[in-house]
Design a protein around this motif. Structure first.
Motif, mmCIF file in Angstrom:
data_model
loop_
_atom_site.group_PDB
_atom_site.id
_atom_site.type_symbol
_atom_site.label_atom_id
_atom_site.label_comp_id
_atom_site.label_asym_id
_atom_site.label_seq_id
_atom_site.Cartn_x
_atom_site.Cartn_y
_atom_site.Cartn_z
ATOM 1 N N THR A 57 0.210 5.442 0.195
ATOM 2 C CA THR A 57 -0.808 6.475 0.351
ATOM 3 C C THR A 57 -0.172 7.831 0.655
ATOM 4 O O THR A 57 0.819 7.913 1.394
ATOM 5 N N ARG A 64 -4.466 6.932 -2.658
ATOM 6 C CA ARG A 64 -4.058 5.641 -2.100
ATOM 7 C C ARG A 64 -3.998 4.589 -3.204
ATOM 8 O O ARG A 64 -4.924 4.460 -4.004
ATOM 9 N N VAL A 120 0.855 -1.185 0.000
ATOM 10 C CA VAL A 120 0.000 0.000 0.000
ATOM 11 C C VAL A 120 0.890 1.234 0.000
ATOM 12 O O VAL A 120 1.894 1.289 0.719
ATOM 13 N N GLU A 170 -1.388 11.795 1.867
ATOM 14 C CA GLU A 170 -2.522 12.514 2.443
ATOM 15 C C GLU A 170 -2.113 13.941 2.772
ATOM 16 O O GLU A 170 -0.986 14.182 3.209
ATOM 17 N N ILE A 195 -6.607 12.575 -0.357
ATOM 18 C CA ILE A 195 -5.897 11.305 -0.219
ATOM 19 C C ILE A 195 -5.707 10.714 -1.607
ATOM 20 O O ILE A 195 -6.631 10.741 -2.429
#
Length: 256
Positions: A213, A228, A211, A215, A226
């Motif tokens: 991400t 992701r 993952v 933000e 965000i």
């Protein structure tokens, strides 16, 4: 009021976007709101404030999806001697946040008609100091990947849902972020990464899911964007990316 125990150390979902919508009046000049020197101002917990977000996701070889999600802060409560603010999401799920000297953290969450359960310790949304290089871990869940499940009449693409620990780092300060709600100044930028091994079943077997991400949080506003991504090694035929952007902020003029 007390939290229900968390004997099995359940993994808690960051921000709650996984519980609504797809996975989940424009306000201009919001970046000028608030005092950027106040660390808690980057995740305001204010009764009656509500945020509307546009959520878009794209799953490789599956398709695209668009939706909105809505969240609202309710009046603060005192639970086990701690002041917490309930934040309700569009599907009725409630996340309870507390602001302390060392950051803003998730302390519990609960679904519709269920008693709130205590989160794992130290599940920070933002960890102080809000300086470049500050690092902390958060438990999340995968949701964007898909795996093939075969039945006698079809091949179904089923979401891959598994706990994953993400390491967040504050990588930037002073970012300018443009989203449907307007242009935000002095944003902080977080970058999070995590990996976990997951059994996709036959014929794929075990893969390493990762993952990534990014933000952004704006002073006086909170979360504004965000991006992701979820994929796997070997590469998944159904990797995904999700973008969440602030659409509007209501500062509770209607709230009693």
């Amino acid at each position: 009021m007390h939290w229900q125990g968390n004997e099995r150390a359940q993994r808690r979902r960051r921000h709650g976007f996984w519980t609504v919508g797809t996975v989940l009046v424009a306000v201009l000049g919001l970046g000028a709101c608030g005092k950027s020197g106040d660390q808690s101002n980057y995740f305001p917990l204010t009764p009656g404030w509500s945020w509307s977000y546009r959520v878009s996701s794209e799953i490789r070889n599956v398709g695209k999806d668009r939706s909105h999600t809505f969240v609202i802060d309710h009046r603060a409560l005192t639970v086990d001697g701690q002041k917490v603010t309930p934040r309700m999401y569009q599907d009725g799920h409630v996340f309870y946040y507390a602001a302390g000297d060392d950051g803003v953290l998730l302390v519990a969450d609960g679904g519709v008609g269920t008693q709130a359960r205590a989160a794992q310790p130290d599940q920070y949304v933002l960890k102080y100091p809000l300086d470049i290089g500050t690092v902390w871990p958060v438990w999340s869940e995968t949701r964007l990947l898909r795996r093939q499940v075969f039945s006698p009449n079809a091949v179904n693409m089923v979401p891959v849902i598994t706990p994953i620990e993400i390491s967040y780092t504050i990588e930037g300060k002073g970012d300018v972020v443009k989203v449907p709600a307007g242009t935000f100044l002095d944003c902080i930028r977080l970058h999070g990464t995590g990996t976990v091994v997951f059994d996709m079943g036959q014929p794929v077997g075990e893969v390493e899911i990762f993952v990534d991400t990014t933000e952004w949080f704006a002073p006086g506003v909170g979360l504004v964007k965000i991006i992701r991504k979820e994929d796997s090694r070997p590469g998944s035929p159904a990797a995904g990316v999700m973008t969440v952007e602030l659409d509007s902020l209501d500062k509770g003029s209607w709230f009693n």
